[in-house]
Scaffold this active site. Structure first.
Site, mmCIF file in Angstrom:
data_model
loop_
_atom_site.group_PDB
_atom_site.id
_atom_site.type_symbol
_atom_site.label_atom_id
_atom_site.label_comp_id
_atom_site.label_asym_id
_atom_site.label_seq_id
_atom_site.Cartn_x
_atom_site.Cartn_y
_atom_site.Cartn_z
ATOM 1 N N CYS A 69 57.430 43.278 42.076
ATOM 2 C CA CYS A 69 56.051 43.674 42.348
ATOM 3 C C CYS A 69 56.049 45.067 42.966
ATOM 4 C CB CYS A 69 55.443 42.671 43.320
ATOM 5 S SG CYS A 69 53.799 43.117 43.888
ATOM 6 N N CYS A 180 52.550 48.564 37.891
ATOM 7 C CA CYS A 180 52.277 47.200 38.375
ATOM 8 C C CYS A 180 52.885 46.281 37.333
ATOM 9 C CB CYS A 180 50.775 46.964 38.490
ATOM 10 S SG CYS A 180 50.309 45.220 38.724
ATOM 11 N N HIS A 182 52.238 43.385 36.418
ATOM 12 C CA HIS A 182 51.274 42.679 35.558
ATOM 13 C C HIS A 182 50.921 43.492 34.308
ATOM 14 C CE1 HIS A 182 50.503 40.077 39.057
ATOM 15 N NE2 HIS A 182 49.779 39.303 38.276
HETATM 16 N N1 DGL Z 1 52.318 42.614 40.115
HETATM 17 C C1 DGL Z 1 52.030 43.326 41.296
HETATM 18 C C2 DGL Z 1 52.448 44.773 41.244
HETATM 19 O O1 DGL Z 1 53.412 45.065 40.556
HETATM 20 C C3 DGL Z 1 50.799 43.003 42.104
HETATM 21 C C4 DGL Z 1 49.507 42.786 41.425
HETATM 22 C C5 DGL Z 1 48.509 42.202 42.396
HETATM 23 O O2 DGL Z 1 48.740 41.089 42.854
HETATM 24 O O3 DGL Z 1 47.524 42.878 42.708
HETATM 25 O O4 DGL Z 1 51.896 45.614 41.869
#
Ligand code: DGL
Length: 261
Positions: A69, A180, A182
């Site tokens: 993350c 990110c 995601h």
């Molecule tokens: N997947 C995460 C990142 O790489 C966090 C996304 C979130 O929970 O806002 O920043």
């Protein structure tokens, strides 16, 4: 055992790369689904979650921790390393360095959560590695939640993303860093938008290579995967095929479990 965690589904993009690079390693993935998204929370909250989860994974027997993350890495990886001095901790940071090196136009953009965008760690990364390349930081609130709800490719989102990227693309950005974890799952929507003008850059494979370097005895296990979530673990497991992660699903040793941290 290698422990990998994120606020939710995003870190699965990193987990998939680690699983491919270390086929025999035993992996445990923890999604903090009770508190996702982290990117719009304050730094104190994010730090508390990261320290609790890191400790929990060590108690489960993990001897290598991957913070899958960018938000958690930007906000809390230093604190986590201080609290776990004997455990190697791999963080995930936006690929500013490779993007700047690859840029021909001298302009790149990084897509991040709100928390990463405001972090001192991202500013430092840019100061250290962008050189003379101009970096546009584009916070993308709501994008991680879109992945969590598996609304990956509705036409409304493509339009939102097009509007978000238009100014930086028009200004000549030729590398778009997915800052990110995601957002890797939004790449199929983003790729046509940037096609012909810019390249999307994700660091999951680089993180996996770093895990290979640090894995030691962790590389040798039974190739099993355990999925843990702080809420609705069944959603985590059900998301694997929807995210195209069929190979990960075959490694699952048991059903995803609820965990308290
Ligand atoms: N997947 C995460 C990142 O790489 C966090 C996304 C979130 O929970 O806002 O920043």
């Amino acid at each position: 055992m290698i422990g990998v965690f994120d606020s939710g589904l995003g870190g699965l993009s990193v987990l998939a790369a680690i699983a491919q690079a270390l086929p025999d390693a035993d992996l445990v993935y923890l999604a903090d689904t009770a508190h996702v998204p982290w990117g719009d929370k304050d730094d104190t909250f994010i730090r508390q979650r990261v320290l609790k989860i890191g400790q929990h994974l060590v108690e489960q027997g993990c001897t290598l921790i991957v913070v899958a993350c960018n938000t958690a890495t930007a906000t809390a990886v230093s604190a986590l390393r201080e609290t776990l001095p004997d455990i190697p901790v791999v963080g995930v940071e936006p690929g500013i360095k490779p993007a700047a090196a690859a840029s021909k136009s001298g302009r790149i953009a990084v897509l991040t959560t709100t928390a990463t965008a405001r972090s001192e760690r991202l500013s430092r990364l840019i100061r250290q590695h962008a050189g003379t390349v101009q970096v546009d930081i584009l916070p993308c609130p709501g994008w991680a939640t879109r992945v969590e709800t598996l609304h990956l490719d509705d036409p409304g989102f493509a339009e939102t993303a097009r509007l978000q990227l238009a100014p930086t693309l028009d200004a000549g950005a030729d590398q778009i860093v997915l800052g990110c974890t995601h957002y890797a799952f939004l790449a199929p929507v983003l790729a046509p938008i940037v096609a012909g003008q810019a390249t999307l850059l994700d660091v999951a494979d680089a993180v996996a290579r770093q895990c290979v370097r640090l894995a030691g005895a962790c590389a040798l296990g039974h190739g099993q995967l355990t999925l843990l979530a702080t809420a609705q673990p069944e959603r985590l497991q059900a998301a694997l095929p929807a995210l195209g992660l069929h190979r990960l699903a075959t490694r699952l040793a048991a059903s995803a479990r609820l965990t308290t941290t």
